[in-house]
Design an enzyme around this catalytic site. Sequence first.
Site, PDB file in Angstrom:
ATOM      1  N   LEU A 239       0.798  -1.242   0.075  1.00 52.77           N
ATOM      2  CA  LEU A 239       0.205  -0.208  -0.020  1.00 52.77           C
ATOM      3  C   LEU A 239       0.832   1.073  -0.055  1.00 52.77           C
ATOM      4  O   LEU A 239       0.257   2.188  -0.633  1.00 52.77           O
ATOM      5  CB  LEU A 239      -0.978  -0.001   1.368  1.00 52.77           C
ATOM      6  CG  LEU A 239      -2.068  -1.001   1.038  1.00 52.77           C
ATOM      7  CD1 LEU A 239      -2.823  -0.981   2.358  1.00 52.77           C
ATOM      8  CD2 LEU A 239      -3.107  -0.471   0.061  1.00 52.77           C
ATOM      9  N   ARG A 243      -0.090   4.000  -2.688  1.00 52.91           N
ATOM     10  CA  ARG A 243      -0.480   5.197  -2.371  1.00 52.91           C
ATOM     11  C   ARG A 243       0.282   6.139  -3.203  1.00 52.91           C
ATOM     12  O   ARG A 243      -0.311   7.224  -3.606  1.00 52.91           O
ATOM     13  CB  ARG A 243      -0.230   5.644  -0.907  1.00 52.91           C
ATOM     14  CG  ARG A 243      -1.313   4.916  -0.022  1.00 52.91           C
ATOM     15  CD  ARG A 243      -0.922   4.840   1.535  1.00 52.91           C
ATOM     16  NE  ARG A 243      -2.097   4.409   2.250  1.00 52.91           N
ATOM     17  CZ  ARG A 243      -1.922   3.827   3.229  1.00 52.91           C
ATOM     18  NH1 ARG A 243      -0.766   3.728   4.105  1.00 52.91           N
ATOM     19  NH2 ARG A 243      -2.717   3.165   3.945  1.00 52.91           N
ATOM     20  N   PHE A 362     -10.025   5.815  -1.660  1.00 49.11           N
ATOM     21  CA  PHE A 362      -9.349   4.484  -1.762  1.00 49.11           C
ATOM     22  C   PHE A 362      -7.653   4.696  -1.409  1.00 49.11           C
ATOM     23  O   PHE A 362      -7.222   5.715  -1.579  1.00 49.11           O
ATOM     24  CB  PHE A 362      -9.573   3.853  -3.010  1.00 49.11           C
ATOM     25  CG  PHE A 362      -9.288   4.437  -4.406  1.00 49.11           C
ATOM     26  CD1 PHE A 362      -8.484   5.676  -4.354  1.00 49.11           C
ATOM     27  CD2 PHE A 362     -10.140   4.193  -5.527  1.00 49.11           C
ATOM     28  CE1 PHE A 362      -8.127   6.126  -5.610  1.00 49.11           C
ATOM     29  CE2 PHE A 362      -9.688   4.728  -6.833  1.00 49.11           C
ATOM     30  CZ  PHE A 362      -8.876   5.648  -6.836  1.00 49.11           C
ATOM     31  N   GLU A 363      -7.088   3.344  -1.241  1.00 51.59           N
ATOM     32  CA  GLU A 363      -5.635   3.022  -0.788  1.00 51.59           C
ATOM     33  C   GLU A 363      -5.761   3.871   0.632  1.00 51.59           C
ATOM     34  O   GLU A 363      -4.525   4.404   0.954  1.00 51.59           O
ATOM     35  CB  GLU A 363      -4.642   3.824  -1.882  1.00 51.59           C
ATOM     36  CG  GLU A 363      -4.988   3.037  -3.401  1.00 51.59           C
ATOM     37  CD  GLU A 363      -4.421   1.872  -3.577  1.00 51.59           C
ATOM     38  OE1 GLU A 363      -4.326   1.206  -2.527  1.00 51.59           O
ATOM     39  OE2 GLU A 363      -4.400   1.363  -4.551  1.00 51.59           O
ATOM     40  N   GLY A 364      -6.545   3.470   1.285  1.00 51.66           N
ATOM     41  CA  GLY A 364      -6.606   4.430   2.792  1.00 51.66           C
ATOM     42  C   GLY A 364      -7.349   5.699   2.428  1.00 51.66           C
ATOM     43  O   GLY A 364      -7.002   6.768   1.982  1.00 51.66           O
TER      44      GLY A 364
END
Length: 380
Positions: A239, A243, A362-364
């Site tokens: 991730l 990111r 998304f992606e955190g």
Amino acid sequence: MAVDRLLPTQEAEDLLALTREIADKELATRVEQHERAETYPDGLFATLGEAGLLGLPYAEELGGGGQPYEVYLQVLEELAARWAAVAVAVSVHGLSCFPLATFGSPAQQERWLPHMLAGEMIGGYSLSEPQAGSDAAALACRAEKVDNGYRITGTKAWITHGGKADFYALFARTADGPRGVSCFLAPGAADGLSFGRPEEKMGLHAIPTTTANWDGAVLDAERLLGAEGQGLQIAFAALDSGRLGIAAVATGLARAALDTAVAYANERTTFGKKIIDHQGLGFLLADMAAAVDSARATYLDAARRRDAGRDYSRQASVAKLVATDAAMKVTTDAVQVLGGYGYTRDFPVERYMREAKIMQIFEGTNQIQRLVIARSLARG
């Protein structure tokens, strides 16, 4: 608007030139058709794979392009400036290759990775679940060890390329607790695997996002990547890179919105002069340009740290936060620059604004990025 880039090698210059050529020919000419009709661009990812754009940041000995991350991210930005949904899918494909390329055995890599990096197999990333989005440790999908491998049971959510991908980086629970999650290289089709109806999204319409239902599908034991219980370590390492991919995509999207706004402001006249020459509007465009340039500088700083082998986790979160917040503001301001026309489908800025919103999620989520950054500061 052309970007004055400082690239490390002539090879990188040539690669960016090739990317622009392909993006203008294959992406810019098709984006409106597919986004409006919400249809999948069949054959497009094969074209990108044949051009070598789907395995760029991985080592040549693994079948990749051997490019530094700072170059790969600028390729993503160029793709996103033409078609954000495709650029997101390219980033997710790269993210999905990460577990095998980084934690797989030589035998596993030799069997699958060249096909993945060449784009012959397109990947999806299957971490989130309906009740476990940013809280990856709360996932419940289970991988029960059986004689011939692992039986997978549970539901995964928010899978980019769901139902279309040839493989998935799948995270499932092999034991209880935060160290009970494992990573698997799952095939895109298996007995006991089905996909839900594509989500009806605000944007990124051309690439499906679905749930996946695992109803006792059995994966061969050789599809376990790394050791049992290593899944969250693999997921979080992947991730950080993912990111940065989203930061680059968001920057490309913001750049497209800025370019459209500048072109319109140079053509539209009010009170006897172009609207870009009115100070209030000119200053708004200047702030938009500063946001795009700042976003690019932030993701490049993180990428260069990654390329140098230095820790970059906090910088990846900073880049994702800064670039996606910038994309949301720049696309919103672009609609404002175009006025009533910006609110219509006659211009693409309304689509850019819709597409920018998901970048903050998304992606955190960006709230999670702030949490990551704050914890890094607390550690000193």
